[in-house]
Scaffold this active site. Sequence first.
Site, PDB file in Angstrom:
ATOM      1  N   GLU A  14       0.953  -1.088   0.059  1.00 22.90           N
ATOM      2  CA  GLU A  14      -0.033   0.005  -0.089  1.00 22.90           C
ATOM      3  C   GLU A  14       1.105   1.240   0.098  1.00 22.90           C
ATOM      4  OE1 GLU A  14      -2.727   0.164   3.346  1.00 22.90           O
ATOM      5  OE2 GLU A  14      -3.588   2.025   2.618  1.00 22.90           O
ATOM      6  N   ASP A  55      -5.741   9.216   9.468  1.00 28.17           N
ATOM      7  CA  ASP A  55      -4.269   8.815   9.992  1.00 28.17           C
ATOM      8  C   ASP A  55      -3.681   9.320  11.282  1.00 28.17           C
ATOM      9  OD1 ASP A  55      -3.302   7.188   8.089  1.00 28.17           O
ATOM     10  OD2 ASP A  55      -3.395   8.726   6.694  1.00 28.17           O
TER      11      ASP A  55
END
Lengths: 405, 270
Positions: B49, B60
């Site tokens: 990824e 995040d």
Amino acid sequence: MSDPNGTELSHVPDSAGRFGEFGGRYVPETLTRALDQLSAEYTKAKQDPSFQRELNGLFSDFVGRPSPLYFAKRLTEMCGGAQIWLKREDLNHTGAHKINNTLGQALLTRRMGKNRVIAETGAGQHGVATATACAHFGIPCSVYMGAEDVRRQSPNVYSMKLLGAEVISVETGSRTLRDAINEAMRDWMASVETTHYIIGSVVGPHPFPMIVRDFQSVIGIEARAQCLERWGQLPNTVIACVGGGSNAAGIFFPFVEDEEVELIGVEAGGRGVSIGDHAAPLSHGAHGILHGSYSYVMQDEDGQTSDVHSVSAGLDYPGVGPEHSYWKDSGRATYTDCLDDDAMAGFEALVKNEGILPALETSHAIAKTIEIAAQRSSDEIILVCLSGRGDKDAAEIRRLRGDES
Amino acid sequence: MSDVDRLFADLKAKQQKALMPFLTAGDPNISFTARAMSRLEEVGCHLFEVGFPYSDPIADGPIIQASYTRLLDRGLKQADIWQLLKNTQSMNSPRVGMCSYAIIHRRGLREFTDMANGHGVAGLIVPDLLVEESGPLRAECQARDISLIPLITPTTPPDRARRIADAATGFIYYVSITGITGERTQLPPELTENVSWLKEQTPLPICIGFGISQPEHVRLLAPVADGLIVGSAFVRRVAEAADIAKEETVLAELEKFAKGLLAELSSTSG
């Protein structure tokens, strides 16, 4: 009045949160259930007379509504043109329009059975208004605030703490309002099942832009009735400052169907038109996605949010509410910007002529009003949203003017 | 059929589970990311990824966000990321882009997916694109055999999870926790049960991510998952490579960490 799709301009957003092409919901999946729950609870609350009764009771007895409509006589004389009338949101409890929204959302928090509130704040007015609503209802509250804003709006930081809120200084990114929203969203990602996020402007994912507009519409509903009562006619022009755009949405929305009323939003022109020198996405930005909705935004060619600047912490934001983008592109409202220095001049003109100390945010609207009033005839009426008072800015203004303490 | 589909069909036939490291593109520079991917492929990682740094990430945690800020402050451009993807195009392992919709939208859906396709990107994970808004990008991805991999979380109601799974291609990214990315010592007790339920709803592979950082996590999750995604634990180690003198040490450390997870993965999946 309709948009190109035939939708009446006041009949937005649709069920997907779209104002024409703007708005919507661009957030992580984790937040979807809470946003759906908020939409459902708000729909129920709107149809519940006891909700409106309780909110109206708070507006009159706790906030001090309706806020007065005030004729700025000497300011009008100074300009020598249109009459300038001020909708005095600065006289609300906590000193700005922000309390209209936080009380409504605090009531929703209680209805949803959530036991904690988070908020972001730029100038600190929304933080203080959230802390106040939470103190009133006994709900624990954390407020995220960019470290740069903690510095320039310190009186509000202390007020929030006195009101029992935890103030979290955000050190990431530009350390202003945009970063405070990012941090509040991240907190919400983990706390979403027990915490409500009281967003402070008409920004963010659906249903926030609609809910905040609706709670702030009390400004325009009152002002419209006050105008009709006083003169039996509507104002020619309504002017408000626009950061995220909540006070502007609140005063504009009830006039949207009154085609003859001109609506003007004033963004922060900062130091000039170069990227990074202003915070005026409607004037200088492009369509893009930020903080969960599709709207005008200041972005570079890679889609990274640009740095922005404004002398006023509350306008120092690279995005704007999607409904303003809708009004801009449909031509219903026009948007202009006002430089830092001109806003300071607007501040001083209002203080000296009227004995009213406006917030630096509001001073942008005042400065543009002075310019426009001078070009109009004395038969015309300009209604200005005096969105907040400037006590919080005293120290920053002293610093900017280089005055001694 | 995308390269992601082919990989999981192959792994299924061999009764193997996938390990998918997340690396921030260009962290600390393009050549290091390419070397790290190649070394991790050599020790047995199955797909990658590749995170596109974004100025305002909401899903995040501090480690990945800090890597984004670091790189954007240093002037990393999207063109550099395409260069990285070009440089790693000859790898056998599929590379999946993790990219905010703000970035894809700005570029234009057609142009972005053309670029992705031209650089051999096998799939896209778009963390801020909900199933309701995903139609236009899904059409562009379908036209180019790019998997559009959605996230399902512990807060997703069952009927919605089915709807997301029905629209998904490639695999489903199951988010282990309610929160942001970052290493956790403990994962929620109901996690394996939730994933087992989801497996009954869809024929697609399910990869679990968020919080996974220890061999014990692998032991717990390998029996129910088709793959595991590990991000912050890699990105935290990569941060050390900012000092050029330490690059080799960091690469060795990444290999060692991945090997530990892979050993657990193969013994558990067995």
